[in-house]
Design an enzyme around this catalytic site. Structure first.
Site, mmCIF file in Angstrom:
data_model
loop_
_atom_site.group_PDB
_atom_site.id
_atom_site.type_symbol
_atom_site.label_atom_id
_atom_site.label_comp_id
_atom_site.label_asym_id
_atom_site.label_seq_id
_atom_site.Cartn_x
_atom_site.Cartn_y
_atom_site.Cartn_z
ATOM 1 N N GLU A 177 -57.452 14.339 -1.857
ATOM 2 C CA GLU A 177 -57.036 13.242 -1.780
ATOM 3 C C GLU A 177 -55.651 13.114 -2.332
ATOM 4 O OE1 GLU A 177 -59.306 9.760 -1.881
ATOM 5 O OE2 GLU A 177 -60.829 11.012 -0.662
ATOM 6 N N HIS A 252 -60.039 8.284 -8.868
ATOM 7 C CA HIS A 252 -58.883 9.550 -8.783
ATOM 8 C C HIS A 252 -58.683 9.678 -10.072
ATOM 9 C CE1 HIS A 252 -57.742 7.818 -4.414
ATOM 10 N NE2 HIS A 252 -58.481 9.005 -4.393
ATOM 11 N N CYS A 372 -50.488 4.185 -7.296
ATOM 12 C CA CYS A 372 -51.001 4.637 -6.383
ATOM 13 C C CYS A 372 -50.254 4.540 -4.939
ATOM 14 C CB CYS A 372 -52.288 3.657 -6.038
ATOM 15 S SG CYS A 372 -53.701 3.741 -7.152
HETATM 16 O O1 SUG Z 1 -58.819 4.915 -1.322
HETATM 17 N N1 SUG Z 1 -58.556 1.448 -1.640
HETATM 18 C C1 SUG Z 1 -58.028 2.713 -1.832
HETATM 19 C C2 SUG Z 1 -57.228 2.704 -3.198
HETATM 20 C C3 SUG Z 1 -56.488 4.061 -3.286
HETATM 21 C C4 SUG Z 1 -55.837 3.957 -4.662
HETATM 22 N N2 SUG Z 1 -55.201 5.354 -4.721
HETATM 23 C C5 SUG Z 1 -54.918 5.956 -5.805
HETATM 24 N N3 SUG Z 1 -55.606 5.610 -6.977
HETATM 25 N N4 SUG Z 1 -54.041 6.932 -5.942
HETATM 26 C C6 SUG Z 1 -59.202 3.852 -1.853
HETATM 27 O O2 SUG Z 1 -60.165 3.592 -2.604
HETATM 28 C C7 SUG Z 1 -59.931 -0.214 -0.211
HETATM 29 C C8 SUG Z 1 -59.994 -0.809 1.087
HETATM 30 C C9 SUG Z 1 -60.730 -1.816 1.300
HETATM 31 O O3 SUG Z 1 -61.656 -2.087 0.727
HETATM 32 O O4 SUG Z 1 -60.399 -2.792 2.069
HETATM 33 C C10 SUG Z 1 -59.232 1.299 -0.456
HETATM 34 O O5 SUG Z 1 -59.059 1.810 0.541
#
Ligand code: SUG
Length: 449
Positions: A177, A252, A372
């Site tokens: 990731e 993460h 993020c």
């Molecule tokens: O991969 N949310 C993302 C958030 C990513 C956050 N990134 C870091 N922590 N670096 C994920 O979980 C939600 C999309 C939705 O539910 O519509 C989403 O993909």
């Protein structure tokens, strides 16, 4: 080895036109709890852009990464939704499999901390900057980002001193990731650093895996990246996330720890063994002292850390200022224990200069805070000057992007709107204009086919 001045450049993802809440990410508490609600793509994009502009005004190097084409028709066609026109494809999937439509509509590429792992030239054995796009194989809606991400990164980092690797092979063994689980410690940004990889699970230690939610990064993936980037083993540290933290919503590592230069800010329950992590990092950091701020659970418990995204902050070094500035979401002001802790930190800790709060609510509701939304890349003056893309924020670019958002983005979206074929046309029109504005060349499928 470069002799020109080096900077940390924050590349922020622009929020896409289909930003919506579909509850797609199991284990991401905010995504699950906002699924089905109305979103505001325009407000989301403007919130993100305002954070970029504020950092630019603070004297930091700030750049922008473009959103992706959604709904993603090539993925739908691969999944057997065949029809003559793209709008028929959308209407078929909307009728028969709305959950698939939601996945190919996600604007999740905005969270560019998951776009790639980048090791700057100072850390690698060949003196080049190495880039590996993340395979994002643990979530279907995210795995479809890879190809466009690779093209965008190749377009921006096009000099000979950038080495672009393929994403790791997919499947659970090499689930990766990107920078959300990777931090780098150094004195000056251009100095040789220590690279720190954090994983959620490893084959060798299956007993210590989360029980409720998935671990989205494996040790095998971290090791493969360290190998192909040519990192020096003595200056590379691997650590396991605390499985209980993952089960509390820490999907993460950047939801529970953040580092910058010689500072690591993390929660008492971040890693499987915090003491060992501190020892290993200090040993790797060799001749200099690492500054560690461990937040005790008695002051901020895991639940408050996850709800406020205290650790999904950005630690930035503002020119001519001692100590780090910490960029946090406004949710941190609304949570008493977190707010009190931050006030105390700002007043008393020599490593922290000031706390700055930003409204990123639209992204936060999907589990994406300040950290993020950004991908850090150490770049020399020379690399910045050689970059052909028009992606470095300036007053002029900010105004143009603001206008672009205001003329193309919808005010609001609900799940049913994803079936509207006009949304695809709106998205393509906007991205065509954006790719010209940012001078990216052809990076989207609709431009290539
Ligand atoms: O991969 N949310 C993302 C958030 C990513 C956050 N990134 C870091 N922590 N670096 C994920 O979980 C939600 C999309 C939705 O539910 O519509 C989403 O993909």
């Amino acid at each position: 080895m470069t002799t020109s001045k080096c900077y940390e450049v924050n590349f922020d993802g622009l929020v896409g036109l289909t930003h919506n809440y579909a509850g797609l990410s199991f284990g991401n508490v905010a995504s699950s709890s906002h699924g089905g609600l109305m979103s505001s793509p325009r407000a989301a994009a403007l919130q993100g852009l305002d954070k970029m502009m504020a950092l630019h005004r603070l004297g930091l190097k700030q750049a922008v990464l473009p959103p992706q084409e959604r709904p993603h028709i090539p993925t739908l066609r691969k999944l057997g939704f065949s029809a003559n026109s793209d709008s028929e494809v959308i209407s078929n999937v909307a009728k028969t499999a709305p959950h698939i439509l939601a996945s190919v509509c996600s604007a999740s590429s905005m969270w560019v901390a998951n776009a790639a792992t980048i090791s700057p030239f100072a850390d690698t054995s060949d003196g080049n900057t190495h880039i590996t796009p993340a395979n994002l194989s643990s979530m279907f809606h995210r795995s479809i980002e890879i190809e466009t991400t690779s093209r965008v990164l190749r377009s921006i980092f096009s000099g000979e001193d950038f080495v672009h690797h393929d994403p790791l092979p997919g499947g659970s063994a090499y689930s990766d990731e990107g920078a959300a689980n990777h931090t780098r410690f150094c004195n000056e940004y251009g100095d040789e650093g220590v690279e720190f990889f954090v994983y959620g699970s490893s084959k060798a230690n299956l007993a210590s895996a989360p029980e409720k939610f998935p671990a989205r990064q494996t040790l095998a993936a971290c090791q493969a990246i360290a190998r192909s980037h040519g990192l020096i083993p003595e200056r590379t540290v691997f650590a396991q996330q605390n499985p209980q933290a993952i089960d509390a919503g820490v999907f993460h590592n950047d939801v529970i720890a953040v580092g910058n230069r010689d500072l690591l800010f993390y929660h008492e329950e971040a890693f499987s063994n915090n003491v060992q992590v501190a020892e290993q990092l200090n040993a790797a950091f060799a001749n200099s002292e690492l500054s560690l701020i461990e937040v005790p659970k008695a002051k901020v418990n895991l639940e408050d850390a996850v709800a406020s995204y205290l650790f999904n902050s950005q630690l930035v070094s503002i020119p001519k200022t001692d100590g780090a500035t910490i960029i946090v979401p406004t949710e941190c002001r609304e949570n008493d224990s977190v707010h009190n802790y931050l006030n105390q930190l700002e007043l008393e800790h020599p490593a922290i200069n000031q706390v700055k709060y930003f409204d990123l609510r639209q992204s936060m509701n999907n589990g994406g805070g300040p950290a993020c939304l950004r991908l850090r890349v150490v770049m020399s003056d020379e690399q910045i000057n050689n970059c052909q893309a028009n992606i470095f924020l300036s007053d002029e670019l900010y105004e143009k992007l603001k206008q672009w958002i205001e003329s193309h983005y919808r005010e609001s979206l609900v799940p049913e709107d994803l079936a509207d074929p006009a949304l695809l046309d709106e998205c393509r029109r906007a991205l065509q204009e954006l790719s010209v504005l940012l001078n990216l060349g052809s990076v989207y499928d609709f431009q290539l086919n």
